[in-house]
Scaffold this active site. Structure first.
Site, PDB file in Angstrom:
ATOM      1  CB  CYS A  78      -0.917  -0.080   1.230  1.00  0.00           C
ATOM      2  SG  CYS A  78      -1.613   1.472   1.793  1.00  0.00           S
ATOM      3  CB  CYS A  81       0.456   1.911   4.078  1.00  0.00           C
ATOM      4  SG  CYS A  81      -1.261   1.394   3.963  1.00  0.00           S
TER       5      CYS A  81
END
Ligand SMILES: [Zn+2]
Length: 152
Positions: A78, A81
């Site tokens: 991600c 993230c």
């Protein structure tokens, strides 16, 4: 310089700044200043994100911490993230002594993320007194995250 702290089922492992011994700060005592078991120096409050490595650690931390706990649910794949990681670390340092910041890798702990009904990541859940108080998603600077959590 490590960028995270570890924990076991009973507490957060905090290295002593004076002698480098590993000290466990029990989850229930996270709002108090401890002393090093080896050299008796005062231990700092945790100031880095705590890597949650098991479901039991997650459950105990959230249930027992007297301080609010902000959990970052993330994954390696991600991009947002990864962008968030340095901001989350900065937030952990800024909120030291007022909140505990912890990270859950959703691929390593799928049971925790499904129990917490995580859909999009990064997702942040604020727990107070063992219960979810609020949640938000998406990249955000450290200051905004702490303002959202009420610990800025
Ligand atoms: Zn020490």
């Amino acid at each position: 310089m490590t960028s995270s702290l570890t924990a076991d089922s009973r507490g957060i492992i905090q290295p002593c700044p004076a002698c480098d011994s590993a000290n466990r700060i029990a989850f229930a005592r996270l709002s108090q200043r401890g002393r090093c078991g080896t050299c008796k120096a005062g231990l700092p409050f945790p100031a880095l994100p705590v890597e949650v490595s098991s479901e039991e650690i997650f459950t105990n931390l959230v249930a027992q911490s007297p301080l609010p706990v902000i959990v970052d649910f993330w994954a390696e794949w991600c991009g947002p993230c990864k962008m968030m990681a340095p901001e989350f670390t900065k937030a952990a340092t800024q909120a030291s002594g007022r909140a505990i910041l912890a990270k859950v890798n959703t691929e390593k702990l799928p049971g925790v993320s499904s129990a917490q009904r995580i859909q999009g990541i990064p997702a942040f859940i604020l727990y107070k007194g063992g219960n979810e108080a609020d949640r938000t998603t998406g990249f955000q600077p450290a200051g905004r995250l702490l303002t959202w959590a009420g610990v800025a």
